[in-house]
Design an enzyme around this catalytic site. Sequence first.
Site, mmCIF file in Angstrom:
data_model
loop_
_atom_site.group_PDB
_atom_site.id
_atom_site.type_symbol
_atom_site.label_atom_id
_atom_site.label_comp_id
_atom_site.label_asym_id
_atom_site.label_seq_id
_atom_site.Cartn_x
_atom_site.Cartn_y
_atom_site.Cartn_z
ATOM 1 N N ASP A 7 0.862 -1.174 0.000
ATOM 2 C CA ASP A 7 0.000 0.000 0.000
ATOM 3 C C ASP A 7 0.904 1.232 0.000
ATOM 4 O O ASP A 7 2.106 1.138 0.300
ATOM 5 C CB ASP A 7 -0.883 -0.048 1.253
ATOM 6 C CG ASP A 7 -1.650 1.234 1.492
ATOM 7 O OD1 ASP A 7 -2.263 1.751 0.550
ATOM 8 O OD2 ASP A 7 -1.622 1.719 2.643
ATOM 9 N N PHE A 8 0.351 2.387 -0.310
ATOM 10 C CA PHE A 8 1.155 3.610 -0.359
ATOM 11 C C PHE A 8 0.981 4.476 0.886
ATOM 12 O O PHE A 8 1.898 4.627 1.691
ATOM 13 C CB PHE A 8 0.806 4.425 -1.610
ATOM 14 C CG PHE A 8 1.640 5.669 -1.754
ATOM 15 C CD1 PHE A 8 2.969 5.588 -2.130
ATOM 16 C CD2 PHE A 8 1.100 6.926 -1.521
ATOM 17 C CE1 PHE A 8 3.762 6.728 -2.254
ATOM 18 C CE2 PHE A 8 1.867 8.074 -1.647
ATOM 19 C CZ PHE A 8 3.207 7.978 -2.019
ATOM 20 N N ASP A 9 -0.220 5.029 1.063
ATOM 21 C CA ASP A 9 -0.455 5.947 2.177
ATOM 22 C C ASP A 9 -0.299 5.249 3.523
ATOM 23 O O ASP A 9 -0.912 4.210 3.773
ATOM 24 C CB ASP A 9 -1.867 6.539 2.082
ATOM 25 C CG ASP A 9 -2.003 7.508 0.914
ATOM 26 O OD1 ASP A 9 -1.108 8.345 0.739
ATOM 27 O OD2 ASP A 9 -3.004 7.411 0.177
ATOM 28 N N GLY A 96 -4.788 3.582 -3.371
ATOM 29 C CA GLY A 96 -6.045 4.291 -3.595
ATOM 30 C C GLY A 96 -5.801 5.779 -3.741
ATOM 31 O O GLY A 96 -6.736 6.546 -3.953
ATOM 32 N N LYS A 140 -7.720 -3.658 -5.249
ATOM 33 C CA LYS A 140 -6.382 -4.205 -4.986
ATOM 34 C C LYS A 140 -6.367 -5.725 -5.132
ATOM 35 O O LYS A 140 -5.423 -6.288 -5.694
ATOM 36 C CB LYS A 140 -5.904 -3.775 -3.597
ATOM 37 C CG LYS A 140 -5.620 -2.281 -3.505
ATOM 38 C CD LYS A 140 -5.053 -1.879 -2.157
ATOM 39 C CE LYS A 140 -4.763 -0.381 -2.133
ATOM 40 N NZ LYS A 140 -4.137 0.067 -0.867
#
Length: 206
Positions: A7-9, A96, A140
């Site tokens: 995931d990024f955030d 997202g 995802k």
Amino acid sequence: MKLAVFDFDSTLMDGETLDIIAKETDYYEKIKEITEKGMKGELDFFESLTYRVNLLEGMKLKKVNEICASLPIMNGAKETIEELKKKDYKCVCFSGGFKNATSIFVQKLKLDGEFSNIFHTNNNILTGKVGGEMMFADSKGNMLLALQKLLNISSDDTLVVGDGANDLSMFKYAKNRVAFCSKEILKKEANIIIDEKDLRLILDKL
């Protein structure tokens, strides 16, 4: 070959992109509140995403890009990606959030790819609309299945790392499921739980 999906955030990046961008608007508190509820699974992801982006209508793309260029990298992210690559992992980011940020992190962390969303703009001004590859709660998981098939990688050779409810859909397709400083909804489905902001701790669990 193996596959690691991050995931990024609040995972590869130390913070929430939309919340940080919102500090330049009058809607920071509102957007932050919706982000928190969305990550806990209390709101539909698509609805929470589109609502928050709508509040950014009128913002200059240049300012958004400036903010995204200076987002902080999570502690241990570089070292973790480097070590996983040595172990024959392909390292990918599912977000997202937005390509304005994830494309920069691909370069900074030497990731093998990223899948995320795009702010719609008109004359370099945000219109308040959004589209992309990670718009829904199950995006995802669907993308992970597609990558596994494309690369011929099994769930046994797949590692996923996330912190919020929209990461749940990819957990069911991976043997190693890491809840990183995460919401309770994700911890329930994880088999590796990291509560300290240091991604390198994942390496000790593999």
